[in-house]
Design an enzyme around this catalytic site. Structure first.
Site, PDB file in Angstrom:
ATOM      1  N   GLY A  37     -11.499  -4.053   2.978  1.00  0.00           N
ATOM      2  CA  GLY A  37     -11.956  -4.182   4.355  1.00  0.00           C
ATOM      3  C   GLY A  37     -12.455  -5.571   4.694  1.00  0.00           C
ATOM      4  O   GLY A  37     -13.314  -5.744   5.570  1.00  0.00           O
TER       5      GLY A  37
ATOM      6  N   GLU B  61     -11.834   2.739  -7.173  1.00  0.00           N
ATOM      7  CA  GLU B  61     -12.851   2.600  -6.133  1.00  0.00           C
ATOM      8  C   GLU B  61     -13.962   3.606  -6.369  1.00  0.00           C
ATOM      9  O   GLU B  61     -13.718   4.771  -6.704  1.00  0.00           O
ATOM     10  CB  GLU B  61     -12.241   2.812  -4.745  1.00  0.00           C
ATOM     11  CG  GLU B  61     -13.238   2.621  -3.605  1.00  0.00           C
ATOM     12  CD  GLU B  61     -12.601   2.700  -2.229  1.00  0.00           C
ATOM     13  OE1 GLU B  61     -13.158   3.397  -1.363  1.00  0.00           O
ATOM     14  OE2 GLU B  61     -11.537   2.064  -2.022  1.00  0.00           O
TER      15      GLU B  61
ATOM     16  N   ASN C 127      -9.543  -8.417  -0.531  1.00  0.00           N
ATOM     17  CA  ASN C 127      -8.372  -7.802   0.090  1.00  0.00           C
ATOM     18  C   ASN C 127      -8.373  -8.019   1.595  1.00  0.00           C
ATOM     19  O   ASN C 127      -9.388  -7.758   2.253  1.00  0.00           O
ATOM     20  CB  ASN C 127      -8.361  -6.293  -0.160  1.00  0.00           C
ATOM     21  CG  ASN C 127      -8.041  -5.926  -1.592  1.00  0.00           C
ATOM     22  OD1 ASN C 127      -8.076  -6.766  -2.489  1.00  0.00           O
ATOM     23  ND2 ASN C 127      -7.742  -4.662  -1.810  1.00  0.00           N
TER      24      ASN C 127
ATOM     25  N   SER D 232       0.820  -1.206   0.000  1.00  0.00           N
ATOM     26  CA  SER D 232       0.000   0.000   0.000  1.00  0.00           C
ATOM     27  C   SER D 232       0.857   1.260   0.000  1.00  0.00           C
ATOM     28  O   SER D 232       2.045   1.231   0.328  1.00  0.00           O
ATOM     29  CB  SER D 232      -0.912   0.023   1.227  1.00  0.00           C
ATOM     30  OG  SER D 232      -0.146   0.266   2.395  1.00  0.00           O
TER      31      SER D 232
ATOM     32  N   ASP E  35      -1.445  -0.980  -3.749  1.00  0.00           N
ATOM     33  CA  ASP E  35      -2.762  -0.817  -3.146  1.00  0.00           C
ATOM     34  C   ASP E  35      -2.991   0.615  -2.667  1.00  0.00           C
ATOM     35  O   ASP E  35      -2.098   1.240  -2.085  1.00  0.00           O
ATOM     36  CB  ASP E  35      -2.881  -1.793  -1.958  1.00  0.00           C
ATOM     37  CG  ASP E  35      -4.269  -1.841  -1.367  1.00  0.00           C
ATOM     38  OD1 ASP E  35      -5.245  -1.734  -2.133  1.00  0.00           O
ATOM     39  OD2 ASP E  35      -4.384  -2.022  -0.144  1.00  0.00           O
ATOM     40  N   HIS E  36      -4.188   1.122  -2.899  1.00  0.00           N
ATOM     41  CA  HIS E  36      -4.635   2.425  -2.397  1.00  0.00           C
ATOM     42  C   HIS E  36      -3.645   3.556  -2.677  1.00  0.00           C
ATOM     43  O   HIS E  36      -3.297   4.325  -1.766  1.00  0.00           O
ATOM     44  CB  HIS E  36      -4.924   2.344  -0.894  1.00  0.00           C
ATOM     45  CG  HIS E  36      -6.287   1.826  -0.578  1.00  0.00           C
ATOM     46  ND1 HIS E  36      -7.444   2.523  -0.868  1.00  0.00           N
ATOM     47  CD2 HIS E  36      -6.696   0.665  -0.016  1.00  0.00           C
ATOM     48  CE1 HIS E  36      -8.493   1.821  -0.493  1.00  0.00           C
ATOM     49  NE2 HIS E  36      -8.070   0.683   0.010  1.00  0.00           N
TER      50      HIS E  36
END
Length: 277
Positions: free
Chosen positions: A206, A135, A227, A50, A83-84
């Site tokens: 989440g 997202e 995830n 991330s 990620d993110h």
């Protein structure tokens, strides 16, 4: 075995109606734990790094190179995913380093800004052969909330995917980041509705807060990429804590880090049998 691509792992799972696990790594020991767990369960896995982990290390390259080395030595197919990421420059660095996929997260922006920025990132990544996840909606946990009003709308999701050209879509359906209990209630009807509306794989963020049965139900309803981060961190940290509490004189990092790594590997293997059944 060399690194595989996230696109190939997700596409096969999507076409077969099953899940594929994506687990977050923070350091070398957690990368090793994920790879060991994958070999134990005889399942492929996506290793995620991330933007927060990059910030912790002060850069992506050291952990990325370690993950590539571990994955290349594994007997199971492993892909590497960013990620993110909110920093578009970091997305480019990840692709340069050999990541086959990225999650560009502009979900905190107004819809039109999210769409415009995501579409631009997707075009650049596709030109370089990289798979892009985005997202839509707001998966809670960063601020500790996830209200129904910010869940993903199926019609909006269809328009977003068509306009941006993304390859996978993370959706808000009731899960929340950073949960240490596994009692999140997912909206399975909403998952199914989004799945019918869009033609790309759906991603559940989440997932640590979702029970095993909840994960199975989410996959049956239409989720593909699952995830997990906090649940694995709990296993690692719990084992480290127990080891240090058992021996107050212990100073050798290898002893307690090994305990954490082993515990995380075991939970990785267990979760893989649930997600990738």
């Amino acid at each position: 075995m060399t690194l595989t691509t996230t696109a190939s792992l997700i596409r096969s799972a999507y076409e077969e109606g099953r899940g594929v696990a994506a687990f977050n790594a923070i350091n070398l020991e957690t990368v090793e734990a994920i790879a060991t767990g994958a070999e134990t369960a005889n399942r492929p896995v996506i290793v995620q790094i991330s933007e927060n982990a990059v910030r912790y290390h002060g850069g992506l390259a050291p952990l990325a190179h370690a993950a590539i080395a571990v994955a290349s030595g594994s007997t199971m197919p492993i892909s590497l995913h960013l990620d993110h990421a909110t920093d578009e420059r970091l997305v480019g660095i990840a692709v340069d380093l050999g990541f086959s996929s990225v999650m560009y997260d502009a979900s905190q922006l107004p819809y039109e800004d999210n769409l415009t920025r995501t579409a631009a990132v997707a075009r650049r990544c596709h030109d370089r052969g990289a798979h892009v996840e985005a997202e839509l909606g707001e998966v809670g946990g960063k601020e500790g909330v996830h209200a129904p009003g910010v869940r993903t709308d199926p019609a909006e999701a269809a328009a977003f995917v068509a306009s941006t050209g993304v390859d996978a879509l993370a959706v808000a359906v009731g899960s929340s980041h950073k949960m240490t209990t596994r009692d999140a209630a997912l909206d399975e009807a909403l998952i199914a509705a989004i799945r019918r509306a869009v033609d790309v794989p759906l991603v559940l963020h989440g997932s640590s807060g979702v029970s095993d049965d909840g994960l199975r139900a989410a996959i049956a309803a239409g989720m593909t990429k699952i995830n997990v981060a906090t649940q694995l961190n709990k296993a690692f940290t719990g084992a480290v804590r127990e080891t240090l509490e058992a021996d107050s004189a212990l100073v050798d990092q290898r002893r307690y880090l090994a305990a954490g790594r082993d515990a995380m590997a075991a939970e990785t293997a267990r979760l893989l049998t649930v997600i990738s059944a």
